[in-house]
Design an enzyme around this catalytic site. Sequence first.
Site, PDB file in Angstrom:
ATOM      1  N   LYS A   1      49.893  35.288  39.827  1.00 24.58           N
ATOM      2  CA  LYS A   1      49.143  36.527  40.125  1.00 24.58           C
ATOM      3  C   LYS A   1      50.081  37.631  40.616  1.00 24.58           C
ATOM      4  CE  LYS A   1      44.633  34.437  41.047  1.00 24.58           C
ATOM      5  NZ  LYS A   1      44.879  32.997  41.191  1.00 24.58           N
TER       6      LYS A   1
ATOM      7  N   ARG B   1      38.471  22.239  42.394  1.00 22.75           N
ATOM      8  CA  ARG B   1      37.813  21.291  43.300  1.00 22.75           C
ATOM      9  C   ARG B   1      36.775  20.357  42.675  1.00 22.75           C
ATOM     10  NH1 ARG B   1      37.118  26.107  47.454  1.00 22.75           N
ATOM     11  NH2 ARG B   1      37.243  27.128  45.433  1.00 22.75           N
TER      12      ARG B   1
ATOM     13  N   ASP C   1      53.603  44.044  41.560  1.00 20.66           N
ATOM     14  CA  ASP C   1      54.710  44.659  42.291  1.00 20.66           C
ATOM     15  C   ASP C   1      55.173  45.860  41.475  1.00 20.66           C
ATOM     16  OD1 ASP C   1      56.983  45.074  43.984  1.00 20.66           O
ATOM     17  OD2 ASP C   1      57.041  42.930  44.406  1.00 20.66           O
ATOM     18  N   ILE C   2      56.286  46.472  41.861  1.00 20.39           N
ATOM     19  CA  ILE C   2      56.794  47.582  41.054  1.00 20.39           C
ATOM     20  C   ILE C   2      57.282  47.020  39.721  1.00 20.39           C
ATOM     21  CG2 ILE C   2      57.390  49.019  43.045  1.00 20.39           C
ATOM     22  CD1 ILE C   2      60.369  48.196  42.489  1.00 20.39           C
ATOM     23  N   GLY C   3      57.333  47.875  38.706  1.00 20.43           N
ATOM     24  CA  GLY C   3      57.638  47.449  37.347  1.00 20.43           C
ATOM     25  C   GLY C   3      58.913  46.628  37.225  1.00 20.43           C
ATOM     26  N   ASN C   4      59.997  47.104  37.843  1.00 24.90           N
ATOM     27  CA  ASN C   4      61.284  46.423  37.723  1.00 24.90           C
ATOM     28  C   ASN C   4      61.186  44.968  38.190  1.00 24.90           C
ATOM     29  OD1 ASN C   4      64.203  46.496  37.317  1.00 24.90           O
ATOM     30  ND2 ASN C   4      64.302  46.282  39.551  1.00 24.90           N
TER      31      ASN C   4
ATOM     32  N   ASP D   1      45.521  22.465  42.756  1.00 26.40           N
ATOM     33  CA  ASP D   1      45.519  23.051  44.101  1.00 26.40           C
ATOM     34  C   ASP D   1      45.549  21.925  45.125  1.00 26.40           C
ATOM     35  OD1 ASP D   1      45.358  25.578  42.977  1.00 26.40           O
ATOM     36  OD2 ASP D   1      43.170  25.594  43.009  1.00 26.40           O
TER      37      ASP D   1
ATOM     38  N   LYS E   1      47.505  23.795  35.778  1.00 24.87           N
ATOM     39  CA  LYS E   1      47.776  25.089  36.413  1.00 24.87           C
ATOM     40  C   LYS E   1      48.429  24.869  37.769  1.00 24.87           C
ATOM     41  CE  LYS E   1      44.501  27.877  38.353  1.00 24.87           C
ATOM     42  NZ  LYS E   1      45.072  28.349  39.620  1.00 24.87           N
TER      43      LYS E   1
HETATM   44  O1  C5P Z   1      38.565  24.870  43.035  1.00 21.47           O
HETATM   45  P1  C5P Z   1      38.162  25.926  42.041  1.00 21.47           P
HETATM   46  O2  C5P Z   1      37.572  25.359  40.756  1.00 21.47           O
HETATM   47  O3  C5P Z   1      37.315  27.010  42.644  1.00 21.47           O
HETATM   48  O4  C5P Z   1      39.557  26.586  41.603  1.00 21.47           O
HETATM   49  C1  C5P Z   1      39.658  27.709  40.781  1.00 21.47           C
HETATM   50  C2  C5P Z   1      41.096  28.032  40.511  1.00 21.47           C
HETATM   51  O5  C5P Z   1      41.160  29.198  39.693  1.00 21.47           O
HETATM   52  C3  C5P Z   1      41.926  28.336  41.759  1.00 21.47           C
HETATM   53  O6  C5P Z   1      43.234  27.799  41.508  1.00 21.47           O
HETATM   54  C4  C5P Z   1      41.981  29.845  41.813  1.00 21.47           C
HETATM   55  O7  C5P Z   1      43.187  30.311  42.384  1.00 21.47           O
HETATM   56  C5  C5P Z   1      41.926  30.209  40.327  1.00 21.47           C
HETATM   57  N1  C5P Z   1      41.401  31.541  40.022  1.00 21.47           N
HETATM   58  C6  C5P Z   1      40.140  31.966  40.393  1.00 21.47           C
HETATM   59  N2  C5P Z   1      39.711  33.218  40.090  1.00 21.47           N
HETATM   60  C7  C5P Z   1      40.478  34.050  39.379  1.00 21.47           C
HETATM   61  C8  C5P Z   1      41.750  33.625  38.976  1.00 21.47           C
HETATM   62  C9  C5P Z   1      42.170  32.340  39.308  1.00 21.47           C
HETATM   63  O8  C5P Z   1      39.390  31.202  41.002  1.00 21.47           O
HETATM   64  N3  C5P Z   1      40.020  35.236  39.018  1.00 21.47           N
END
Ligand code: C5P
Length: 232
Positions: A64, A209, A67-70, A13, A35
């Site tokens: 994440k 983080r 949306d609609i299935g298609n 991130d 990720k």
């Molecule tokens: O910085 P931190 O450790 O909080 O980051 C968590 C990561 O996990 C972020 O990229 C966030 O989008 C992702 N995430 C989350 N909760 C979810 C799914 C994904 O925090 N349920």
Amino acid sequence: MLKAKDRLIIALDVPTPEDARKLINQLGGTVGVYKIGLELLFAGGVPLMDKLLNSGHKVFVDAKLLDIGNTVERTVTNIARLGATFLTIHGTDRKTLDAAVRGRGNSALKLLAITVLTNLQQQDLNEQGITMPGDKLVEHRAKLAHDAGFNGVVASGFEAAQIRKLCGPGFNIITPGIRPSGSESGDQARIVTPGKAIGSGADYIVVGRPITEAVDPLKAATDIVAEIEAAL
Ligand code: C5P
């Protein structure tokens, strides 16, 4: 069995692919999976993904989708063609889940359903008109994803043990909202330590983080891998 370092997923991130590359170079081989989330996907994340895959890393596309299935089906097919290892879909309803499974086809892409985001608390669910208790909603959505043929779910460390009981071995549980003791929680609400997540049955943990903003990211990652190892 997966090694401790292969269970750590680093959330890239960061604002730019340059920042991501710097972090990846610092972390070297300490980490198994990177990720790429929405922030970086729209700032050069796809070419970065190619580079990571070509250098033997696994890539988790945290799109994440909902949306609609298609649309979901065709998008999942395109992401599978890029060679991603994991992809997230909001696990709210069976239509979306089934569309994602069709889109995956015979590819090796692993589909993960988001159960309930780890920054949400009961009052946030109530605000959406959801009256089911949060932990029950997580279980309900995990079962839905399991029955649809998903490879696993993203869920907080508080629900991991219950999901394992409900969905059995082989169903991947990925836990974000990880905070080593003493670190800042940021905007996360349902947080656990790396050891607690793995001890509760999570297969992988997602950490952003606490590593990306650490003074020494390599040390932060190495300490977390050691904590995973101790919890296995
Ligand atoms: O910085 P931190 O450790 O909080 O980051 C968590 C990561 O996990 C972020 O990229 C966030 O989008 C992702 N995430 C989350 N909760 C979810 C799914 C994904 O925090 N349920």
